[in-house]
Design a protein around this motif. Sequence first.
Motif, PDB file in Angstrom:
ATOM      1  N   GLY A   1      -4.469  -4.341   1.108  1.00 37.52           N
ATOM      2  CA  GLY A   1      -3.565  -3.321   0.348  1.00 37.52           C
ATOM      3  C   GLY A   1      -4.346  -2.441  -0.285  1.00 37.52           C
ATOM      4  O   GLY A   1      -5.420  -2.398  -0.119  1.00 37.52           O
TER       5      GLY A   1
ATOM      6  N   CYS B   1      -1.858   3.299   7.352  1.00 40.42           N
ATOM      7  CA  CYS B   1      -2.853   3.702   8.149  1.00 40.42           C
ATOM      8  C   CYS B   1      -2.522   3.098   9.440  1.00 40.42           C
ATOM      9  O   CYS B   1      -2.301   1.939   9.802  1.00 40.42           O
ATOM     10  CB  CYS B   1      -4.096   3.372   7.687  1.00 40.42           C
TER      11      CYS B   1
ATOM     12  N   ASN C   1      -8.156   3.433  -1.325  1.00 39.29           N
ATOM     13  CA  ASN C   1      -7.906   4.543  -0.462  1.00 39.29           C
ATOM     14  C   ASN C   1      -8.049   5.693  -1.217  1.00 39.29           C
ATOM     15  O   ASN C   1      -7.818   6.843  -0.420  1.00 39.29           O
ATOM     16  CB  ASN C   1      -6.570   4.246   0.249  1.00 39.29           C
TER      17      ASN C   1
ATOM     18  N   ASN D   1      -4.127  -5.252   6.128  1.00 34.61           N
ATOM     19  CA  ASN D   1      -3.704  -5.193   4.660  1.00 34.61           C
ATOM     20  C   ASN D   1      -3.426  -6.390   3.829  1.00 34.61           C
ATOM     21  O   ASN D   1      -3.568  -6.550   2.651  1.00 34.61           O
ATOM     22  CB  ASN D   1      -2.305  -4.254   4.726  1.00 34.61           C
TER      23      ASN D   1
ATOM     24  N   CYS E   1       0.838  -1.164   0.105  1.00 35.43           N
ATOM     25  CA  CYS E   1       0.031   0.161   0.033  1.00 35.43           C
ATOM     26  C   CYS E   1       0.921   1.370  -0.085  1.00 35.43           C
ATOM     27  O   CYS E   1       1.870   1.157   0.348  1.00 35.43           O
ATOM     28  CB  CYS E   1      -1.023   0.153   1.318  1.00 35.43           C
TER      29      CYS E   1
ATOM     30  N   TYR F   1      -3.896   2.243  12.028  1.00 38.56           N
ATOM     31  CA  TYR F   1      -4.894   1.224  12.981  1.00 38.56           C
ATOM     32  C   TYR F   1      -4.648  -0.272  11.941  1.00 38.56           C
ATOM     33  O   TYR F   1      -5.352  -1.278  12.384  1.00 38.56           O
ATOM     34  CB  TYR F   1      -6.304   1.534  13.074  1.00 38.56           C
TER      35      TYR F   1
END
Length: 333
Positions: A73, A31, A102, A329, A27, A33
């Motif tokens: 991802g 992020c 995203n 992910n 990715c 979390y």
Amino acid sequence: MEHSGTELRDRFGRRISYLRISVTDRCDFRCVYCMAEKMRFIPRKELLSLEELHTIAAAFISLGVRKLRLTGGEPLIRRGVLGLVHQLGQLPGLGELTLTTNGSHLEKYATELHAAGVRRINISLDSLREERFRELTRHGDLQTVLRGVDAAQAVGFERIKLNCVILRERNDDEVLALVAFARDRGLDISFIEAMPLGTIIEHDRNRSFCSSAELRSRIEPRYPLISSTESSGGPARYYRMADSKIRIGFISPHSENFCASCNRVRLLPNGRLLLCLGHEHSVDLRAVVRRHPADPERLREAICAAMALKPERHEFRLDEAPQLLRFMNASGG
Ligand code: SAM
Ligand code: SF4
């Protein structure tokens, strides 16, 4: 377990009609979390090729799966993914092809995704403040993602849904602003309770947890919510507002267990078929496609046999160290 030729069922009688395909665990964001700052990704040679992904998806469709979601991802950073989307979009029997992104590459790809047959997409958006957005995603640029949202709206997807993970003392003061943004734009929005997948050191998952009930109680006074029985085939429970056409969803793996109606399984980037996000029960489908490349029946048999391994429910606990060292992910939510 059962293999009637057109339908997959597990041993609890649940019909499996939805496959989520994580096309990469990599990715361009990190992020807080979802991932650690430094991640070890699956070595490239262990990844399924695009052809193998297509073969496995086709086997699922031949077994009655109707909905495919590409995720990761970040699915849009996998090289050649648009070709795969085009091919999947043409699978006879497929009911719906969707994607969770995203948004960082959406400005570039929205038109092609739509042309390939994607009609609904989910875009993750946890903050509308630039600095905070960067903090939460570690690398993300809010304006780029907002341009992605614009591009998706301009292309005319049937449904665009924003996905938000709310963490106490990080972005919980933006719940109403995110709802207002969704209302202004005419976008659906879902709030997802954070799940304890993988070890993170930046915040205490237990302390940062915000339940769906808490979020609803914050939204209610400003935007009264009307409970709805609608479903999009996933785990979200939806609400409407009298003065807006959008839906507000709550995905509540902790507080409102939805396992009894689970209809999905997940294909990981290395070909592991994961039967439940909250457990490690899995079957290696890559071994099957590589051993029997010209024999789709062997793949179908392996998929049907895998249904016997699907656990009844997840057992996420926030008050213990994560039981699952796999980060989100890998499996794609
Ligand atoms: N990269 C894409 C994205 O962010 O939309 C797709 C993959 S991401 C893993 C899918 C969704 O899972 C995102 O909406 C993200 O916010 C959510 N997510 C990631 N880690 C999570 C966690 N630990 N608990 C709950 N949701 C999580
Ligand atoms: Fe990447 Fe999505 Fe995980 Fe964020 S939530 S790090 S964008 S995979």
